[in-house]
Design a protein around this motif. Sequence first.
Motif, mmCIF file in Angstrom:
data_model
loop_
_atom_site.group_PDB
_atom_site.id
_atom_site.type_symbol
_atom_site.label_atom_id
_atom_site.label_comp_id
_atom_site.label_asym_id
_atom_site.label_seq_id
_atom_site.Cartn_x
_atom_site.Cartn_y
_atom_site.Cartn_z
ATOM 1 N N ALA A 256 0.784 -1.233 0.000
ATOM 2 C CA ALA A 256 0.000 0.000 0.000
ATOM 3 C C ALA A 256 0.821 1.291 0.000
ATOM 4 C CB ALA A 256 -0.988 0.023 1.176
ATOM 5 N N ASP A 257 2.142 1.207 -0.012
ATOM 6 C CA ASP A 257 2.946 2.431 -0.084
ATOM 7 C C ASP A 257 4.264 2.172 -0.816
ATOM 8 O OD1 ASP A 257 3.504 5.119 0.259
ATOM 9 O OD2 ASP A 257 4.381 4.856 2.253
ATOM 10 N N LEU A 258 4.170 1.498 -1.951
ATOM 11 C CA LEU A 258 5.375 1.208 -2.729
ATOM 12 C C LEU A 258 5.868 2.460 -3.439
ATOM 13 C CD1 LEU A 258 4.604 -2.249 -4.371
ATOM 14 C CD2 LEU A 258 6.273 -1.765 -2.585
ATOM 15 N N LYS A 259 7.155 2.726 -3.340
ATOM 16 C CA LYS A 259 7.818 3.845 -4.009
ATOM 17 C C LYS A 259 9.314 3.576 -3.963
ATOM 18 C CE LYS A 259 7.484 6.539 0.286
ATOM 19 N NZ LYS A 259 6.987 7.797 0.884
ATOM 20 N N PRO A 260 10.104 4.236 -4.799
ATOM 21 C CA PRO A 260 11.547 3.941 -4.849
ATOM 22 C C PRO A 260 12.251 4.059 -3.502
ATOM 23 C CG PRO A 260 10.920 5.248 -6.745
ATOM 24 C CD PRO A 260 9.716 5.190 -5.856
ATOM 25 N N GLU A 261 11.795 4.956 -2.644
ATOM 26 C CA GLU A 261 12.421 5.120 -1.335
ATOM 27 C C GLU A 261 12.218 3.903 -0.432
ATOM 28 O OE1 GLU A 261 11.747 9.136 -3.062
ATOM 29 O OE2 GLU A 261 10.576 7.279 -2.886
ATOM 30 N N ASN A 262 11.195 3.097 -0.721
ATOM 31 C CA ASN A 262 10.908 1.921 0.097
ATOM 32 C C ASN A 262 11.412 0.623 -0.527
ATOM 33 O OD1 ASN A 262 9.670 3.519 2.001
ATOM 34 N ND2 ASN A 262 7.601 3.194 1.198
ATOM 35 N N ILE A 263 12.176 0.747 -1.603
ATOM 36 C CA ILE A 263 12.793 -0.410 -2.248
ATOM 37 C C ILE A 263 14.286 -0.368 -1.916
ATOM 38 C CG2 ILE A 263 13.172 -1.655 -4.402
ATOM 39 C CD1 ILE A 263 10.212 -1.321 -3.587
ATOM 40 N N LEU A 264 14.733 -1.224 -1.023
ATOM 41 C CA LEU A 264 16.123 -1.226 -0.585
ATOM 42 C C LEU A 264 16.908 -2.296 -1.328
ATOM 43 C CD1 LEU A 264 15.656 -0.724 3.275
ATOM 44 C CD2 LEU A 264 15.721 0.973 1.437
ATOM 45 N N LEU A 265 18.206 -2.051 -1.499
ATOM 46 C CA LEU A 265 19.067 -2.934 -2.280
ATOM 47 C C LEU A 265 20.182 -3.496 -1.411
ATOM 48 C CD1 LEU A 265 19.446 -0.654 -5.445
ATOM 49 C CD2 LEU A 265 17.763 -2.467 -5.060
ATOM 50 N N VAL A 266 20.495 -4.757 -1.646
ATOM 51 C CA VAL A 266 21.625 -5.407 -0.984
ATOM 52 C C VAL A 266 22.554 -5.969 -2.060
ATOM 53 C CG1 VAL A 266 20.321 -5.928 1.109
ATOM 54 C CG2 VAL A 266 20.349 -7.585 -0.766
ATOM 55 N N GLY A 267 23.630 -6.630 -1.641
ATOM 56 C CA GLY A 267 24.583 -7.185 -2.595
ATOM 57 C C GLY A 267 23.935 -8.121 -3.597
ATOM 58 N N GLY A 268 24.476 -8.110 -4.833
ATOM 59 C CA GLY A 268 23.927 -8.966 -5.875
ATOM 60 C C GLY A 268 22.691 -8.390 -6.535
ATOM 61 N N PHE A 269 22.437 -7.076 -6.301
ATOM 62 C CA PHE A 269 21.295 -6.402 -6.918
ATOM 63 C C PHE A 269 19.973 -7.017 -6.470
ATOM 64 C CE2 PHE A 269 19.363 -4.216 -10.745
ATOM 65 C CZ PHE A 269 19.847 -2.964 -10.433
ATOM 66 N N LYS A 270 19.950 -7.481 -5.212
ATOM 67 C CA LYS A 270 18.734 -8.062 -4.648
ATOM 68 C C LYS A 270 17.906 -6.984 -3.975
ATOM 69 C CE LYS A 270 18.388 -12.031 -4.676
ATOM 70 N NZ LYS A 270 17.856 -12.926 -5.743
ATOM 71 N N VAL A 271 16.596 -7.202 -3.931
ATOM 72 C CA VAL A 271 15.643 -6.206 -3.449
ATOM 73 C C VAL A 271 15.067 -6.606 -2.096
ATOM 74 C CG1 VAL A 271 13.276 -5.396 -3.844
ATOM 75 C CG2 VAL A 271 14.981 -5.194 -5.649
ATOM 76 N N LYS A 272 14.898 -5.601 -1.230
ATOM 77 C CA LYS A 272 14.203 -5.776 0.045
ATOM 78 C C LYS A 272 13.136 -4.694 0.157
ATOM 79 C CE LYS A 272 16.828 -8.896 2.463
ATOM 80 N NZ LYS A 272 16.388 -9.950 3.396
ATOM 81 N N LEU A 273 11.913 -5.076 0.492
ATOM 82 C CA LEU A 273 10.835 -4.114 0.682
ATOM 83 C C LEU A 273 10.855 -3.598 2.116
ATOM 84 C CD1 LEU A 273 7.882 -5.915 -1.153
ATOM 85 C CD2 LEU A 273 9.551 -4.317 -2.089
ATOM 86 N N ALA A 274 10.606 -2.303 2.265
ATOM 87 C CA ALA A 274 10.644 -1.682 3.592
ATOM 88 C C ALA A 274 9.415 -0.805 3.799
ATOM 89 C CB ALA A 274 11.923 -0.858 3.736
#
Length: 352
Positions: A256-274
């Motif tokens: 309900a609040d997806l935006k680039p600021e809430n898409i976090l990145l870790v090694g290997g270009f993997k995504v974490k939602l926050a």
Amino acid sequence: MQYNKIDYENRLQTIRTLGKGSFGSVYLAYHLGYQIDYVKIFQKEQKQVKEQEQKKQQEQEKELVQKEEQAKEQCYHPHNLLVHLSTFIQRQQASADLIQMSSTIPQASVVSFNTTWKKSDFDRKERLGKGAFGVVRHVIERKTQLHAAWKEVNYETPEEIEMVNNEIEIMKKIYGIVLKTNSSFIHIVQPLGFFTNQRKDKAYIVLEYCSEGDLRQYIDNMKKSGTIISPQKTFEMIFELAYSLYQLHSNGILHADLKPENILLVGGFKVKLADFGLAHQFQVGREWTTAHGGTFPYKAPEIMCSKNNDKQPHEINKLKETSAADIWAFGVMIFELIAQRHPFFNRKVCNN
């Protein structure tokens, strides 16, 4: 000299080959019925076969060129792009290499949620971001040297306390649900702990640290350097975001609040939602929830175009928000990733 072809060939005894050319072979032969010492035999059948093979090869090459031209014309058609994307995702999901790659990327240790920490237990590092409800900072837990991020928020009024407590409970619940799926990689930022300051007016939510920043920073860095994302990286990011949403939606959870600021990145270009402050889990048998807000440039049209804007408070109907709202925001973010701008609003609107 008259002779039957079949009879002639049947009674011809080859002694040895004298030579070969493009149209046949020359043999030293002896005919059993005639005194013939040298006979030049042109193998017409072999020539015909070769001509047929060449013709077939030319037709195949022509067909291949036509297919390549059609592919070039259609490669950016939206439907075909989705087909290619679907194929890419299926290959990624079916690939053992992807599973192996995911398992080699270190994740935050699965630890119990800590509520005994104090502010003095951490060394403060750089600020990672600032939102409407607080500041996020990189910290290191002194005893274990665990790298983490804490979110500092106001925790004074009854409304603030309720909002923070709800966010913590939702994060813990969502992470626990996804963790039970035994996925090789959890696309949810892990909640690690919570504590308040001595005055009890500030709260600190301790979260898993994502070392590569967020998607907004990634897009801004491309703008500054004058670079664009490669097609392969684009597909990887689309897959990562799509699979992140799959982990939520398959468990009946709406971000309900997806935006680039809430898409976090870790090694290997993997995504974490926050940032799950507005997230909800659907009730059993229902695929919608009541809309409670969100970030304007990423809201779905059915939410922004609601007729409730012109109604009095007692006339307002509840807005139904489905997983389609997350998918809309997903599409907007992918456009931003490729075009480095919002598809509908200018930067001034997006920053407000």
